[in-house]
Design a protein around this motif. Structure first.
Motif, PDB file in Angstrom:
ATOM      1  N   PRO A  48      -2.449  -1.071  -8.828  1.00  0.00           N
ATOM      2  CA  PRO A  48      -3.872  -0.778  -9.074  1.00  0.00           C
ATOM      3  C   PRO A  48      -4.272  -0.992 -10.523  1.00  0.00           C
ATOM      4  O   PRO A  48      -5.406  -1.394 -10.813  1.00  0.00           O
ATOM      5  N   LEU A  49      -3.342  -0.736 -11.447  1.00  0.00           N
ATOM      6  CA  LEU A  49      -3.636  -0.964 -12.859  1.00  0.00           C
ATOM      7  C   LEU A  49      -3.900  -2.446 -13.119  1.00  0.00           C
ATOM      8  O   LEU A  49      -4.818  -2.806 -13.876  1.00  0.00           O
ATOM      9  N   LEU A  50      -3.117  -3.320 -12.500  1.00  0.00           N
ATOM     10  CA  LEU A  50      -3.325  -4.759 -12.663  1.00  0.00           C
ATOM     11  C   LEU A  50      -4.706  -5.173 -12.182  1.00  0.00           C
ATOM     12  O   LEU A  50      -5.402  -5.958 -12.837  1.00  0.00           O
ATOM     13  N   ALA A  51      -5.119  -4.662 -11.026  1.00  0.00           N
ATOM     14  CA  ALA A  51      -6.440  -5.010 -10.499  1.00  0.00           C
ATOM     15  C   ALA A  51      -7.539  -4.600 -11.474  1.00  0.00           C
ATOM     16  O   ALA A  51      -8.499  -5.357 -11.710  1.00  0.00           O
ATOM     17  N   LEU A  52      -7.413  -3.430 -12.061  1.00  0.00           N
ATOM     18  CA  LEU A  52      -8.415  -2.961 -13.017  1.00  0.00           C
ATOM     19  C   LEU A  52      -8.397  -3.802 -14.291  1.00  0.00           C
ATOM     20  O   LEU A  52      -9.458  -4.136 -14.843  1.00  0.00           O
ATOM     21  N   LEU A  53      -7.213  -4.154 -14.762  1.00  0.00           N
ATOM     22  CA  LEU A  53      -7.118  -4.957 -15.988  1.00  0.00           C
ATOM     23  C   LEU A  53      -7.718  -6.343 -15.789  1.00  0.00           C
ATOM     24  O   LEU A  53      -8.448  -6.846 -16.657  1.00  0.00           O
ATOM     25  N   PHE A  54      -7.422  -6.979 -14.657  1.00  0.00           N
ATOM     26  CA  PHE A  54      -7.974  -8.315 -14.430  1.00  0.00           C
ATOM     27  C   PHE A  54      -9.486  -8.266 -14.224  1.00  0.00           C
ATOM     28  O   PHE A  54     -10.205  -9.193 -14.627  1.00  0.00           O
ATOM     29  N   THR A  55      -9.969  -7.202 -13.608  1.00  0.00           N
ATOM     30  CA  THR A  55     -11.417  -7.043 -13.471  1.00  0.00           C
ATOM     31  C   THR A  55     -12.065  -6.885 -14.842  1.00  0.00           C
ATOM     32  O   THR A  55     -13.106  -7.502 -15.136  1.00  0.00           O
ATOM     33  N   LEU A  56     -11.456  -6.078 -15.706  1.00  0.00           N
ATOM     34  CA  LEU A  56     -11.980  -5.911 -17.061  1.00  0.00           C
ATOM     35  C   LEU A  56     -11.944  -7.245 -17.815  1.00  0.00           C
ATOM     36  O   LEU A  56     -12.917  -7.602 -18.505  1.00  0.00           O
ATOM     37  N   ALA A  57     -10.842  -7.993 -17.691  1.00  0.00           N
ATOM     38  CA  ALA A  57     -10.735  -9.281 -18.374  1.00  0.00           C
ATOM     39  C   ALA A  57     -11.816 -10.246 -17.894  1.00  0.00           C
ATOM     40  O   ALA A  57     -12.422 -10.970 -18.695  1.00  0.00           O
ATOM     41  N   ALA A  58     -12.085 -10.256 -16.579  1.00  0.00           N
ATOM     42  CA  ALA A  58     -13.105 -11.150 -16.040  1.00  0.00           C
ATOM     43  C   ALA A  58     -14.496 -10.764 -16.533  1.00  0.00           C
ATOM     44  O   ALA A  58     -15.299 -11.630 -16.906  1.00  0.00           O
ATOM     45  N   VAL A  59     -14.792  -9.464 -16.526  1.00  0.00           N
ATOM     46  CA  VAL A  59     -16.117  -9.014 -16.982  1.00  0.00           C
ATOM     47  C   VAL A  59     -16.317  -9.367 -18.454  1.00  0.00           C
ATOM     48  O   VAL A  59     -17.381  -9.875 -18.854  1.00  0.00           O
ATOM     49  N   LEU A  60     -15.326  -9.116 -19.282  1.00  0.00           N
ATOM     50  CA  LEU A  60     -15.426  -9.455 -20.704  1.00  0.00           C
ATOM     51  C   LEU A  60     -15.631 -10.958 -20.900  1.00  0.00           C
ATOM     52  O   LEU A  60     -16.415 -11.390 -21.749  1.00  0.00           O
ATOM     53  N   ARG A  61     -14.905 -11.756 -20.101  1.00  0.00           N
ATOM     54  CA  ARG A  61     -15.023 -13.209 -20.249  1.00  0.00           C
ATOM     55  C   ARG A  61     -16.410 -13.696 -19.828  1.00  0.00           C
ATOM     56  O   ARG A  61     -16.999 -14.569 -20.473  1.00  0.00           O
TER      57      ARG A  61
END
Length: 380
Positions: free
Chosen positions: A322-335
């Motif tokens: 679940p941490l990975l899913a949140l991190l990739f979502t954050l990375a996508a939003v920032l990008r």
């Protein structure tokens, strides 16, 4: 006789090598790309947005595909493919136009196609046979993009990258559905004694038709307007398919919720792409919804789940998923926020890259841990 053959030609599961290497490659590649673009680092393989996109698609994504689909291979053959992949990645940073580097990269893609394309041609259902030309096309695009690097025509790789990302969306929609549907069904049978929506073959067939049309129309200005409604319809179908799986029934399965979040990024990305096409704007920035949000979340979740299941573990107990899913979502939003953000755009790009890299380093660590657990299990 068969025993001697097995001993003389030991086999290794492809994911044990390709998954950790792909995760480490992804963690390093994006920060290096920013260093090359904006800070003058002499990294030939990553010296333009098109080159960066090519490395993500045909370096990272093809390695994930190889790990997931190749299965057990004779150890020497598998090592040969890994060496070709590593030579292309490492050599390309220093000698991107060197013939041995281009040959290694192209040969890896062709060998991957040779191993995978015939396998899916034999499938009984046409929806499964679609995977054969799709995988072959991605590998051929990898080779074609090498020609673009060799002749140094930036327009050719850019067009190819847009094509490749949209074809990759179709592959993620198909493969993600094939992973999620049985996983959710298994959870529902174990927890509620009921079946779920499953693969939803008619909906999947409609998605295939729409997502085949989008790459043929979207990259070209003359037909982009025609692609917009088709892309929007595909995005809505992806989200409807996800809704029918019943995400609320998986609230106690964070591993499945993470995969569902990655699948949701496919739907959101298609809707963003449809809006962009409708407005007549270039797709470049929007494509990161697919390459960061969807690909990062789905690939890391599927890779780690496979490693855990091979080791007879329980994915729902893996805290990193679940941490990975949140991190990739954050990375996508920032990008996605970066370039509309005015003066803060470079800071947001670096923040996205660092979050992406942390996520993939975590994934690589857990992949190695679970691979060792699986290899240490007693064999009967």
């Amino acid at each position: 006789m068969s025993t001697k053959t097995d001993v003389s030609h030991p086999k290794t599961l492809a994911w044990r090598l390709f998954f950790p290497l792909a995760a480490l490659h992804a963690a390093v590649m994006v920060p290096l790309s920013l260093l090359a673009f904006y800070h003058g680092a002499p990294l030939g393989l990553l010296d333009s947005p098109a080159a960066h996109g090519r490395e993500l698609l045909f370096g990272f994504a093809l390695a994930v595909i190889a790990g997931y689909l190749l299965g057990p291979m004779p150890h020497r053959r598998l090592l040969g493919m890994v060496v070709l992949w590593l030579a292309a990645r490492g050599g390309g940073l220093v000698w991107p136009e060197a013939l041995p580097v281009l040959l290694a990269d192209g040969l890896f893609a062709l060998l991957l196609a040779w191993r995978l394309v015939p396998r899916f041609l034999a499938a009984k259902k046409w929806r499964n046979r679609v995977l054969s030309p799709l995988l072959g096309l991605l590998c051929l695009l990898a080779v074609a993009s090498l020609v673009g690097r060799l002749v140094q025509q930036d327009a050719l790789p850019s067009a190819l990258m847009h094509h490749a990302v949209l074809w990759l969306v179709l592959l993620m929609a198909l493969m993600g559905g094939r992973v999620l549907a049985p996983a959710i069904n298994g959870h529902l049978m174990a927890s509620r004694r009921q079946t779920g929506a499953g693969v939803q073959p008619r909906l999947e067939a409609a998605l295939i038709i729409l997502l085949v049309a989008a790459p043929l129309l979207a990259p070209w200005p003359a037909t982009a307007g025609l692609a917009a409604p088709l892309t929007a319809a595909a995005g809505l179908l992806v989200l409807w398919r996800l809704w029918r799986w019943g995400p609320w029934a998986c609230r106690r399965r964070p591993d499945l919720l993470g995969l569902l979040m990655g699948y949701a990024w496919l739907g959101a990305g298609l809707l963003l792409a449809a809006r962009t096409l409708w407005l007549g704007l270039p797709l470049n920035g929007v494509l990161h919804a697919f390459t960061v949000g969807a690909l990062g979340t789905l690939a890391s979740g599927i890779m780690l789940r496979q490693a855990i299941l091979r080791a007879k573990g329980r994915p729902e107990r893996e805290p990193v998923l679940p941490l990975l899913a949140l991190l990739f979502t954050l990375a996508a939003v920032l990008r996605l926020m970066a370039f509309p953000a005015g003066g803060a755009w470079l800071s947001l790009l670096w923040a996205s890259a660092l979050v992406w890299s942390v996520a993939w380093l975590l994934a690589a660590w857990r992949l190695v841990v679970w691979s060792r657990r699986g290899s240490n299990r007693p064999r009967i």
